[in-house]
Design a protein around this motif. Structure first.
Motif, PDB file in Angstrom:
ATOM      1  N   UNK A 142       0.791  -1.228   0.000  1.00 20.91           N
ATOM      2  CA  UNK A 142       0.000   0.000   0.000  1.00 20.91           C
ATOM      3  C   UNK A 142       0.818   1.270   0.000  1.00 20.91           C
ATOM      4  N   UNK A 143       2.105   1.181  -0.323  1.00 19.87           N
ATOM      5  CA  UNK A 143       2.944   2.371  -0.352  1.00 19.87           C
ATOM      6  C   UNK A 143       2.502   3.306  -1.473  1.00 19.87           C
ATOM      7  N   UNK A 144       2.592   4.611  -1.224  1.00 15.33           N
ATOM      8  CA  UNK A 144       2.146   5.609  -2.196  1.00 15.33           C
ATOM      9  C   UNK A 144       3.225   6.674  -2.385  1.00 15.33           C
ATOM     10  N   UNK A 145       3.027   7.485  -3.399  1.00 18.96           N
ATOM     11  CA  UNK A 145       3.926   8.617  -3.640  1.00 18.96           C
ATOM     12  C   UNK A 145       3.932   9.553  -2.444  1.00 18.96           C
ATOM     13  N   UNK A 146       2.778   9.755  -1.849  1.00 26.09           N
ATOM     14  CA  UNK A 146       2.685  10.641  -0.676  1.00 26.09           C
ATOM     15  C   UNK A 146       3.490  10.086   0.497  1.00 26.09           C
ATOM     16  N   UNK A 147       3.494   8.763   0.664  1.00 25.91           N
ATOM     17  CA  UNK A 147       4.286   8.156   1.735  1.00 25.91           C
ATOM     18  C   UNK A 147       5.764   8.478   1.571  1.00 25.91           C
ATOM     19  N   UNK A 148       6.258   8.338   0.341  1.00 25.52           N
ATOM     20  CA  UNK A 148       7.676   8.573   0.082  1.00 25.52           C
ATOM     21  C   UNK A 148       8.022  10.045   0.290  1.00 25.52           C
ATOM     22  N   UNK A 149       7.218  10.934  -0.263  1.00 28.81           N
ATOM     23  CA  UNK A 149       7.508  12.367  -0.137  1.00 28.81           C
ATOM     24  C   UNK A 149       7.429  12.822   1.317  1.00 28.81           C
ATOM     25  N   UNK A 150       6.504  12.241   2.086  1.00 28.86           N
ATOM     26  CA  UNK A 150       6.393  12.581   3.506  1.00 28.86           C
ATOM     27  C   UNK A 150       7.599  12.071   4.273  1.00 28.86           C
ATOM     28  N   UNK A 151       8.024  10.853   3.983  1.00 26.51           N
ATOM     29  CA  UNK A 151       9.149  10.237   4.677  1.00 26.51           C
ATOM     30  C   UNK A 151      10.421  11.049   4.517  1.00 26.51           C
ATOM     31  N   UNK A 152      10.708  11.484   3.302  1.00 23.51           N
ATOM     32  CA  UNK A 152      11.977  12.190   3.058  1.00 23.51           C
ATOM     33  C   UNK A 152      11.921  13.648   3.492  1.00 23.51           C
ATOM     34  N   UNK A 153      10.746  14.166   3.809  1.00 22.09           N
ATOM     35  CA  UNK A 153      10.622  15.577   4.191  1.00 22.09           C
ATOM     36  C   UNK A 153      10.787  15.796   5.690  1.00 22.09           C
ATOM     37  N   UNK A 154      10.895  14.721   6.475  1.00 17.91           N
ATOM     38  CA  UNK A 154      11.030  14.882   7.916  1.00 17.91           C
ATOM     39  C   UNK A 154      12.318  15.618   8.257  1.00 17.91           C
ATOM     40  N   UNK A 155      12.219  16.534   9.208  1.00 18.20           N
ATOM     41  CA  UNK A 155      13.403  17.271   9.654  1.00 18.20           C
ATOM     42  C   UNK A 155      14.181  16.430  10.666  1.00 18.20           C
ATOM     43  N   UNK A 156      15.347  16.930  11.031  1.00 11.99           N
ATOM     44  CA  UNK A 156      16.163  16.203  11.993  1.00 11.99           C
ATOM     45  C   UNK A 156      17.363  15.561  11.333  1.00 11.99           C
ATOM     46  N   UNK A 157      17.968  14.590  12.004  1.00  6.44           N
ATOM     47  CA  UNK A 157      19.167  13.948  11.505  1.00  6.44           C
ATOM     48  C   UNK A 157      18.888  13.133  10.253  1.00  6.44           C
ATOM     49  N   UNK A 158      19.544  13.467   9.165  1.00  9.96           N
ATOM     50  CA  UNK A 158      19.360  12.765   7.902  1.00  9.96           C
ATOM     51  C   UNK A 158      19.857  11.326   8.038  1.00  9.96           C
ATOM     52  N   UNK A 159      19.073  10.408   7.561  1.00 13.50           N
ATOM     53  CA  UNK A 159      19.430   8.998   7.600  1.00 13.50           C
ATOM     54  C   UNK A 159      18.909   8.263   8.812  1.00 13.50           C
ATOM     55  N   UNK A 160      18.488   9.006   9.843  1.00 16.56           N
ATOM     56  CA  UNK A 160      18.040   8.357  11.073  1.00 16.56           C
ATOM     57  C   UNK A 160      16.738   7.580  10.867  1.00 16.56           C
ATOM     58  N   UNK A 161      15.851   8.095  10.027  1.00 15.65           N
ATOM     59  CA  UNK A 161      14.577   7.401   9.807  1.00 15.65           C
ATOM     60  C   UNK A 161      14.800   5.997   9.257  1.00 15.65           C
ATOM     61  N   UNK A 162      15.665   5.884   8.253  1.00 11.87           N
ATOM     62  CA  UNK A 162      15.966   4.570   7.680  1.00 11.87           C
ATOM     63  C   UNK A 162      16.723   3.708   8.683  1.00 11.87           C
ATOM     64  N   UNK A 163      17.600   4.324   9.462  1.00 11.11           N
ATOM     65  CA  UNK A 163      18.355   3.567  10.453  1.00 11.11           C
ATOM     66  C   UNK A 163      17.427   2.958  11.498  1.00 11.11           C
ATOM     67  N   UNK A 164      16.467   3.733  11.975  1.00 10.05           N
ATOM     68  CA  UNK A 164      15.505   3.225  12.949  1.00 10.05           C
ATOM     69  C   UNK A 164      14.652   2.117  12.339  1.00 10.05           C
TER      70      UNK A 164
END
Length: 330
Positions: free
Chosen positions: A152-174
């Motif tokens: 169920x992944x969407x374009x909006x999911x991807x754009x939202x994920x990469x727009x998060x502020x903070x330490x770059x790369x931490x979202x994928x690391x978590x």
């Protein structure tokens, strides 16, 4: 009764589309032999999805029988019906589906995907075949591949994920750490990543709210409060494929290019080693905020996320090589 040229073309097209897009290696494809149906295949990611389908072109009377045969199929996770778009066909289909709802069998309908084809389609016309094939690829990709096979992944999911502020790369690391070891508490996960509990908590909350992680199915047994969702696996696999293709300058295989286009990602913009002039991922460790210039589109931001996760957090992105599980699950 011999099937029409249109009937054969439409059945073959569905299988061809699913096989062609599987070149992305985000899922595996294998044609299956289910003699009751016009076409069938198996699709596999972290799980296996059996697909069965029927095609109707000339004979409206066959719709009721087709639908009931499809919905009575117990071994298939997805049921596809391709039919000629005329009012009589739609009315008969509507009545058959309504019967299932009235009988309290609404849950069976969730597996059904219906794709309508223009009534004047002529399989002897090159332009007609090209147009119908293109329309089917778009609808099948969105309504089946993204919605079901890729969680169920969407374009909006991807754009939202990469727009998060903070330490770059931490979202994928978590996300990768939850997949590898589960999640017990913020402090424990923070220690594994070498950071405090606060930024980890922020990422866990965001990943949960956006559906990339979900509550664990059995936290007492596993010790994990969260687990990666199918959508989360799809995101990690996409990053793995883009990482594996980093030396091709965006010239990726057609299947991956198609999935990327559906998710708003331009492989040509994904430069994992130099997201922008002077960029150094190592400088971002310990930084709680990085204001990104508006010119960085989602593709460039995804490149930064992948690059920083790899360099700063040691996240590996294996190139997924799915295979269709055998009957015994091996």
């Amino acid at each position: 009764m011999a099937e029409s040229v249109e009937h054969a073309f439409l059945s073959d097209s569905i299988l061809q589309i699913l096989e062609n897009v599987s070149r992305s290696r985000l899922y595996a494809y294998k044609e299956a032999d289910r003699k009751r149906f016009d076409f069938a295949c198996d699709l596999a990611t972290n799980w296996k999805r059996a697909v069965s389908g029927q095609t109707l072109w000339k004979h409206t009377k066959g719709i009721d029988k087709d639908i009931r045969m499809l919905l009575s199929e117990t071994e298939s996770d997805v049921l596809i019906y391709v039919a000629r778009s005329i009012m009589k066909n739609k009315a008969v289909l509507h009545e058959a589906i309504s019967d299932y709802r009235r009988a309290g069998l609404k849950d069976k309908l969730s597996r059904l995907r219906v794709f309508w084809v223009p009534e004047d389609f002529d399989a002897d016309s090159d332009s007609h075949r090209e147009l119908v094939q293109s329309d089917l690829q778009e609808s099948v990709s969105r309504d089946l591949l993204l919605s079901v096979v890729l969680g169920g992944i969407t374009e909006r999911d991807v754009s939202s994920f990469v727009a998060w502020s903070g330490m770059i790369g931490l979202s994928l690391a978590v996300l990768a750490e939850v997949e590898a070891s589960g999640f017990g508490n913020y402090t424990q996960l923070g220690k594994k990543l070498g950071i405090g509990a606060t930024p980890v908590k922020e990422r866990i909350i965001r990943l949960s709210l956006t559906g990339f992680i979900v509550p664990g199915s059995n936290p007492r047994a596993s010790g994990s409060v969260y687990e990666v969702s199918p959508k989360g696996y799809a995101l990690m696999d996409l990053c793995g494929r883009l990482s594996a293709e980093r030396d091709k300058g965006g010239d990726v295989d057609s299947g991956l290019a198609h999935i990327c286009s559906l998710l708003g990602v331009d492989p040509k913009m994904v430069d994992l080693w130099s997201p922008f002039p002077g960029y150094d991922a190592s400088l971002l460790i310990g930084s709680h905020e990085l204001k990104m210039h508006p010119r960085f589109d989602p593709s460039s931001r995804l490149a930064m996320e992948i690059d920083a996760a790899f360099k700063n957090w040691g996240v590996s992105f294996p190139d997924p090589h799915y295979k269709i599980p055998s009957v015994d699950g091996s």
